[in-house]
Design a protein around this motif. Structure first.
Motif, short mmCIF file in Angstrom:
data_model
loop_
_atom_site.label_atom_id
_atom_site.label_comp_id
_atom_site.label_asym_id
_atom_site.label_seq_id
_atom_site.Cartn_x
_atom_site.Cartn_y
_atom_site.Cartn_z
N GLU A 103 0.83 -1.20 0.00
CA GLU A 103 0.00 0.00 0.00
C GLU A 103 0.86 1.26 0.00
O GLU A 103 0.53 2.25 -0.65
CB GLU A 103 -0.91 0.00 1.22
N TRP A 104 1.97 1.21 0.74
CA TRP A 104 2.81 2.41 0.87
C TRP A 104 3.50 2.79 -0.44
O TRP A 104 3.76 3.96 -0.69
CB TRP A 104 3.85 2.21 1.97
N VAL A 105 3.79 1.81 -1.27
CA VAL A 105 4.41 2.11 -2.56
C VAL A 105 3.47 2.98 -3.39
O VAL A 105 3.90 3.93 -4.07
CB VAL A 105 4.77 0.81 -3.31
N GLN A 106 2.16 2.69 -3.31
CA GLN A 106 1.19 3.48 -4.07
C GLN A 106 0.94 4.83 -3.40
O GLN A 106 0.79 5.84 -4.06
CB GLN A 106 -0.13 2.71 -4.17
N ARG A 107 0.91 4.84 -2.07
CA ARG A 107 0.55 6.07 -1.36
C ARG A 107 1.72 7.04 -1.26
O ARG A 107 1.57 8.25 -1.47
CB ARG A 107 0.05 5.73 0.04
N TYR A 108 2.91 6.53 -0.91
CA TYR A 108 4.05 7.41 -0.69
C TYR A 108 5.16 7.25 -1.74
O TYR A 108 6.15 7.97 -1.71
CB TYR A 108 4.65 7.14 0.69
N ASN A 109 4.97 6.24 -2.61
CA ASN A 109 5.99 5.93 -3.61
C ASN A 109 7.31 5.52 -2.96
O ASN A 109 8.37 5.69 -3.53
CB ASN A 109 6.21 7.13 -4.55
N GLU A 110 7.21 5.03 -1.71
CA GLU A 110 8.41 4.66 -0.96
C GLU A 110 8.14 3.40 -0.14
O GLU A 110 7.43 3.45 0.86
CB GLU A 110 8.83 5.78 -0.01
N PRO A 111 8.68 2.24 -0.52
CA PRO A 111 8.61 1.09 0.38
C PRO A 111 9.60 1.29 1.51
O PRO A 111 10.56 2.05 1.38
CB PRO A 111 9.02 -0.08 -0.52
N ILE A 112 9.36 0.65 2.63
CA ILE A 112 10.32 0.76 3.73
C ILE A 112 10.83 -0.63 4.09
O ILE A 112 10.19 -1.65 3.82
CB ILE A 112 9.73 1.44 4.98
N HIS A 113 12.00 -0.65 4.71
CA HIS A 113 12.59 -1.88 5.23
C HIS A 113 13.13 -1.57 6.61
O HIS A 113 13.60 -0.46 6.88
CB HIS A 113 13.71 -2.37 4.30
N ILE A 114 13.03 -2.54 7.51
CA ILE A 114 13.53 -2.32 8.87
C ILE A 114 14.58 -3.37 9.22
O ILE A 114 14.63 -4.45 8.62
CB ILE A 114 12.40 -2.36 9.91
N HIS A 115 15.44 -3.03 10.16
CA HIS A 115 16.40 -3.98 10.70
C HIS A 115 16.28 -3.97 12.22
O HIS A 115 16.05 -2.93 12.84
CB HIS A 115 17.83 -3.65 10.25
N ILE A 116 16.42 -5.15 12.81
CA ILE A 116 16.12 -5.34 14.23
C ILE A 116 17.28 -6.04 14.93
O ILE A 116 17.86 -7.00 14.39
CB ILE A 116 14.83 -6.18 14.41
N GLY A 117 17.60 -5.58 16.13
CA GLY A 117 18.61 -6.23 16.96
C GLY A 117 18.04 -6.54 18.34
O GLY A 117 17.29 -5.75 18.91
#
Length: 537
Positions: free
Chosen positions: A440-454
């Motif tokens: 959904e975010w690719v269509q809404r913000y034109n930006e996918p996100i990715h997270i990294h976790i420790g």
């Protein structure tokens, strides 16, 4: 059968009949009483009805169960008890007068109906007018019409008391209720002045709440005797004076002399074991006007008023508590606000925890390509899913947000045997949730996100870091520092854990890749880390 009345003393009251045996209250649809209130747990409380009585048990609910504003684990219920599950209020009763009960299917019955009565129609304001004169008779201050038979007079007094009870049962604010009591008294009884004083719980002194005069000439700020009202409060007994001016108990009372008080009666308002105030009334021109019958009647009327005032105050306190709790939970996560409610403060404690640091990969570069409002909207949506939909259901504690990063901890202020497993499962769901939101975010913000976790496991000091007025719940120690460094090692879409966390998961079926030892800032020795293969889980 006993009943629970939801939202008692309001026009929205709903009555639930409790079945013999086990009854449950909660948000889940399989409960006997299901209410979709966010303050309720899925399985919040259990009520067991037996021949010996009715027992309520809290089912380890998040927002607890209270009986008469006392937190309980288990409690025997009695008629009139007020029950609060989270912010949901019930009154327990073993009889029912209202027809607003949740409908239940019943088998056909051959019972013959002889008569039907309307609850509101049996005692109307007209009936009181028919029973009372406009002025009292010489033998009583009660303005009751003379009856040839003593039995009929007793019945008429009972009718008046029942109507008073009915009128005071309506949902009033405390001050409105007190004014209503005074209005009823002047309608029923011939007196010159009436006052209601309530006990201040902090100062332990009586405070005037309302007064009423038959004539303006009697109007003064404090017309009652302090000696008389305090004596009634302290002894818990009705104080009757035939003529206060010649009563030896009050010979040195300046207010009695100054006010020229003759006959007076002061009745303690005592709904339960403790006096909550007094009802005072007097006559200035007449002496010896209160008969034993009058005192008995007025004491019964004051008893009804005391119960109504006490219930109104209890309802007010419960509403204030609900508002305060709602405000508290807006500023503190559920576990911390629960700790504050239970103990009133956040002491410094030592605990073993599993800390989770999560960060959005290359967030600075991504936000530079977006409008500031878009960044804030996206972060709000992201944090809601990460925290409210994932961290909290796994009973983790959100410590703080740091820009686009979040810090969550399992093991403090409340610990569970499987805290490390909960933290890892939350991390997995966070990665899965981001993958779902990206479409959904690719269509809404034109930006996918990715997270990294420790993640890291170990000892911390936990409590309020700051001052008593400005509460900041935090976890301090090397465990937190290392968890932050591990998050910095992780790449996009990765969950990296420490050796200590890995050892806690030895009996689990997770698949890990053992990484080459990594030297991080602040450590002299490299860390042994593991990457969790979460994609196929």
């Amino acid at each position: 059968m006993p009943y629970l009345i939801h939202n008692p003393y309001t026009s929205h009251a709903v009555t639930y009949e409790l079945q013999f045996g086990l009854n449950t209250i909660g948000r889940s649809k399989n409960n006997t009483i299901c209410l979709t209130d966010v303050s309720l747990s899925r399985q919040h409380a259990r009520i067991e009805v037996t021949e010996q009585g009715t027992l309520i048990t809290d089912l380890n609910s998040s927002n607890h169960t209270f009986v008469n504003e006392t937190q309980i684990t288990q409690c025997q219920l009695k008629a009139g008890d007020l029950i609060r599950c989270g912010a949901v209020v019930f009154r327990f009763t073993d009889t029912i007068k209202s027809s607003r009960r949740q409908p239940k299917p019943k088998a056909a019955s051959s019972t013959s109906i002889v008569k039907q009565f309307s609850p509101a129609g049996s005692l109307t304001s007209l009936s009181m007018k028919e029973l009372l004169y406009s002025d009292s008779r010489s033998d009583s201050v009660i303005k009751l019409k003379q009856q040839q038979h003593e039995g009929q007079r007793a019945i008429d007094k009972l009718k008046i008391l029942l109507e008073v009870c009915q009128e005071l049962a309506s949902p009033y604010e405390t001050q409105q209720l007190i004014e209503k009591v005074l209005t009823l008294l002047f309608k029923i009884v011939s007196v010159d002045r009436v006052a209601i004083l309530l006990l201040n719980s902090k100062t332990k002194t009586l405070e005037q709440k309302a007064v009423k005069f038959r004539h303006e000439i009697f109007a003064e700020d404090q017309f009652y005797s302090t000696r008389i009202i305090n004596l009634a409060r302290e002894q818990g007994n009705t104080i009757l004076t035939a003529d206060a001016l010649v009563d030896e108990r009050f010979q040195d009372s300046e207010s009695v002399l100054a006010q020229a008080i003759h006959a007076s009666v002061c009745i303690p308002l005592k709904p339960r074991d403790e006096v909550i105030g007094v009802l005072y009334m007097d006559n200035l021109s007449l002496s010896d006007v209160y008969s034993d019958e009058d005192v008995e009647f007025l004491t019964a009327l004051a008893g009804q008023a005391a119960i109504a005032i006490d219930n109104a105050e209890l309802s007010r306190k419960m509403r204030e508590e609900a508002v305060a709790r709602s405000a508290l939970e807006r500023f503190f996560v559920p576990a911390v606000s629960r700790k504050l409610r239970e103990e009133g403060k956040l002491g410094i404690l030592e605990a073993n925890v599993t800390a989770l640091f999560s960060d959005i990969t290359r967030f600075t570069q991504m936000s530079a390509r977006m409008e500031p409002r878009q960044v804030i909207a996206m972060l709000n949506e992201y944090f809601k899913v990460m925290v409210e939909d994932i961290v909290f259901p796994y009973e983790g504690t959100l410590e703080k947000y740091i820009g686009d990063a979040l810090v969550a901890v399992w093991g403090a202020p409340y610990a569970h045997p499987d805290d490390t497993l909960r933290a890892v499962q939350a991390a997995i769901e966070m990665q899965q949730a981001v993958a779902q939101m990206n479409a959904e975010w690719v269509q809404r913000y034109n930006e996918p996100i990715h997270i990294h976790i420790g993640l890291n496991t170990g000892p911390v000091a936990t409590g309020n870091i700051g001052s008593e007025k400005l509460v900041q719940y935090a976890h301090i120690g090397d465990t937190m520092n290392v968890a932050s460094r591990i998050c910095g090692v992780a790449q996009a879409n990765e969950i990296i854990i420490s050796q200590a966390t890995f050892e806690k998961l030895a009996d689990q079926d997770f698949i890990f890749d053992k990484l080459e030892p990594v030297l991080v800032k602040g450590k002299n020795e490299p860390l042994q880390l593991y990457k969790l293969q979460w994609e196929n889980l």
